[in-house]
Design a protein around this motif. Structure first.
Motif, PDB file in Angstrom:
ATOM      1  N   SER A 220      24.012  35.801  33.102  1.00 32.20           N
ATOM      2  CA  SER A 220      23.041  35.862  34.190  1.00 32.20           C
ATOM      3  C   SER A 220      21.830  36.730  33.865  1.00 32.20           C
ATOM      4  CB  SER A 220      23.804  36.549  35.343  1.00 32.20           C
ATOM      5  OG  SER A 220      24.965  35.920  35.857  1.00 32.20           O
ATOM      6  N   LYS A 221      21.902  37.828  33.165  1.00 36.36           N
ATOM      7  CA  LYS A 221      20.909  38.340  32.746  1.00 36.36           C
ATOM      8  C   LYS A 221      19.734  37.533  31.692  1.00 36.36           C
ATOM      9  CE  LYS A 221      18.071  41.957  32.558  1.00 36.36           C
ATOM     10  NZ  LYS A 221      17.291  42.453  33.789  1.00 36.36           N
TER      11      LYS A 221
ATOM     12  N   ALA B  93      19.922  34.396  31.368  1.00 36.72           N
ATOM     13  CA  ALA B  93      19.223  33.054  32.168  1.00 36.72           C
ATOM     14  C   ALA B  93      17.951  33.488  33.032  1.00 36.72           C
ATOM     15  CB  ALA B  93      20.278  32.440  32.989  1.00 36.72           C
ATOM     16  N   SER B  94      17.972  34.705  33.536  1.00 34.93           N
ATOM     17  CA  SER B  94      16.717  35.131  34.135  1.00 34.93           C
ATOM     18  C   SER B  94      15.632  35.835  33.174  1.00 34.93           C
ATOM     19  CB  SER B  94      17.136  36.362  35.151  1.00 34.93           C
ATOM     20  OG  SER B  94      17.526  37.452  34.515  1.00 34.93           O
ATOM     21  N   CYS B  95      15.886  36.072  31.989  1.00 29.81           N
ATOM     22  CA  CYS B  95      15.068  36.900  31.239  1.00 29.81           C
ATOM     23  C   CYS B  95      14.263  35.614  30.415  1.00 29.81           C
ATOM     24  CB  CYS B  95      15.549  37.687  30.253  1.00 29.81           C
ATOM     25  SG  CYS B  95      15.985  39.237  31.044  1.00 29.81           S
TER      26      CYS B  95
ATOM     27  N   TYR C  81      10.987  34.024  31.039  1.00 27.07           N
ATOM     28  CA  TYR C  81       9.692  35.094  30.694  1.00 27.07           C
ATOM     29  C   TYR C  81       9.335  35.065  29.391  1.00 27.07           C
ATOM     30  CZ  TYR C  81      10.365  36.784  35.569  1.00 27.07           C
ATOM     31  OH  TYR C  81      10.276  36.797  36.969  1.00 27.07           O
TER      32      TYR C  81
ATOM     33  N   ASP D 203      20.847  27.721  38.890  1.00 22.95           N
ATOM     34  CA  ASP D 203      19.963  28.482  40.051  1.00 22.95           C
ATOM     35  C   ASP D 203      19.259  29.545  39.364  1.00 22.95           C
ATOM     36  OD1 ASP D 203      21.124  26.751  41.919  1.00 22.95           O
ATOM     37  OD2 ASP D 203      22.751  28.098  42.497  1.00 22.95           O
ATOM     38  N   ILE D 204      19.990  30.403  38.478  1.00 18.69           N
ATOM     39  CA  ILE D 204      19.362  31.553  37.926  1.00 18.69           C
ATOM     40  C   ILE D 204      18.025  31.163  37.221  1.00 18.69           C
ATOM     41  CG2 ILE D 204      19.511  33.544  36.528  1.00 18.69           C
ATOM     42  CD1 ILE D 204      22.291  33.726  37.371  1.00 18.69           C
ATOM     43  N   LEU D 205      18.307  30.249  36.405  1.00 15.13           N
ATOM     44  CA  LEU D 205      17.202  29.810  35.300  1.00 15.13           C
ATOM     45  C   LEU D 205      16.317  29.036  35.977  1.00 15.13           C
ATOM     46  CD1 LEU D 205      16.884  29.439  32.234  1.00 15.13           C
ATOM     47  CD2 LEU D 205      17.700  27.351  32.306  1.00 15.13           C
TER      48      LEU D 205
ATOM     49  N   LYS E 187      15.298  29.601  39.327  1.00 11.73           N
ATOM     50  CA  LYS E 187      14.500  30.493  39.972  1.00 11.73           C
ATOM     51  C   LYS E 187      13.564  31.284  39.012  1.00 11.73           C
ATOM     52  CE  LYS E 187      15.144  34.740  42.852  1.00 11.73           C
ATOM     53  NZ  LYS E 187      16.035  35.727  43.210  1.00 11.73           N
ATOM     54  N   SER E 188      13.931  31.579  37.885  1.00 13.63           N
ATOM     55  CA  SER E 188      12.902  32.494  36.667  1.00 13.63           C
ATOM     56  C   SER E 188      11.709  31.359  36.555  1.00 13.63           C
ATOM     57  CB  SER E 188      13.793  32.956  35.671  1.00 13.63           C
ATOM     58  OG  SER E 188      14.162  33.941  36.066  1.00 13.63           O
TER      59      SER E 188
ATOM     60  N   CYS F 215       8.038  32.005  37.014  1.00 17.77           N
ATOM     61  CA  CYS F 215       6.783  31.791  35.955  1.00 17.77           C
ATOM     62  C   CYS F 215       6.057  30.834  35.702  1.00 17.77           C
ATOM     63  CB  CYS F 215       7.750  31.776  34.521  1.00 17.77           C
ATOM     64  SG  CYS F 215       8.766  33.222  34.073  1.00 17.77           S
TER      65      CYS F 215
END
Length: 309
Positions: free
Chosen positions: A227-228, A230-232, A235, A261-263, A265-266, A270
């Motif tokens: 999760s972490k 995928a969100s980072c 960026y 969904d996580i990817l 969203k980020s 961006c």
């Protein structure tokens, strides 16, 4: 002040820092590219179907034109390619005015979008500047600079809620450390790490767990790490200006659909143009990002800033 946009006039770059981390950086050159001039026709070149125009005092550029022009008359032109290797600058009558997200051309009333969105203030700005240039067509003197393309001004207007700092990228800790990390293939993310392998055709990212132990709940730990990561990752890709095909080898889980969904969203945050293909039969996650420029690593090397490695 952890959130700000910066301008480094000595190293010709600007960008944005959010929460103490460099989000993006852009380099520019202090040249005539993108600027619009009222220029004077000084010579016709018959065999090239073109003309030499003086767009700055004692500085000429070349303009191709199917329409016949008269020596001594004025034309409003944009420098679309700077002079180099003893070749004159290239000029265009179909000048372009642009902001960070939009642009408009002389011979079109359509406002073109670089990115999805409304951007009302930018539209008003483009219409105002174009009308001003149209009003200049029958005036003198010639040559005269009418519009100086300033990428930072456009960027500043698009980020007007952030404070501005004039700095050196070598003395701002947040920026310096971020640029230095661009040359590293390994990035630590909250007790885990990713390995980034860039090739000419694709970028492969391998997700590893350095904090997992046999006593821990494997599924729970893997989900937290994935999760972490995928969100980072978006960026990191944005900062490094990595485009093309991206393949990620996440930690293997029984249920990993939440990663979409996580990817996504980020990627949206961006403001990247992307297409998600999802998991392959081998469990690798595939998506692509539109490539708009060379990678930041190559850009730094080409500007001789690779000594920070």
């Amino acid at each position: 002040m952890n959130n700000y946009i910066f301008l480094d006039e000595d190293n010709f770059c600007y960008g944005k820092v959010l929460e103490g981390k460099l989000v993006e950086i852009f380099f520019y050159d202090d040249k005539d590219y993108g600027s619009i001039f009222r220029a004077k026709v000084i010579k016709k070149i018959d065999y090239l179907n073109g003309y030499f125009l003086e767009y700055k005092e004692n500085v000429t550029g070349f303009l191709k034109s199917k329409k016949a022009l008269n020596v001594g008359e004025s034309e409003i032109v944009e420098v679309v390619k700077d002079k180099a290797n003893k070749k004159p600058a290239l000029l265009s009558k179909n000048y372009k005015i642009e902001t960070e997200n939009l642009y408009i051309k002389r011979f079109s009333n359509t406002i073109f979008h670089k990115k999805k969105g409304e951007y009302f203030k930018e539209k008003e700005f483009l219409i105002k500047i174009k009308q001003k240039l149209l009003n200049e067509e029958n005036f003198s003197p010639t040559p005269k600079l009418l519009y100086k393309y300033n990428a930072f001004e456009n960027y500043k207007n698009s980020n007007n809620k952030l404070e501005i700092k004039k700095i050196s990228i070598f003395y701002d800790i947040a920026i310096y450390s971020s640029l230095k990390s661009v040359f590293s293939e390994k990035i630590n993310i909250n007790g885990s790490n990713i390995l980034i392998n860039e090739t000419e055709t694709l970028t492969f990212i391998d997700v590893n767990s350095s904090s997992f132990s046999r006593k821990a709940n494997k599924e729970k730990i893997f989900k937290e790490i994935n999760s972490k990561v995928a969100s980072c990752i978006p960026y990191i890709l944005k900062l490094r200006k990595i485009g093309g095909m991206i393949i990620i080898d996440f930690l293997r889980e029984q249920d990993n659909l939440y990663i979409y969904d996580i990817l996504k969203k980020s990627l949206d945050i961006c403001n990247l143009e992307y297409k998600i293909f999802g998991f392959t039969a081998m469990g690798l996650f595939e998506f692509s990002i539109k490539r708009n420029s060379e990678s930041l690593k190559d850009e730094l090397k080409n500007r001789n800033i690779n000594f920070i490695k």
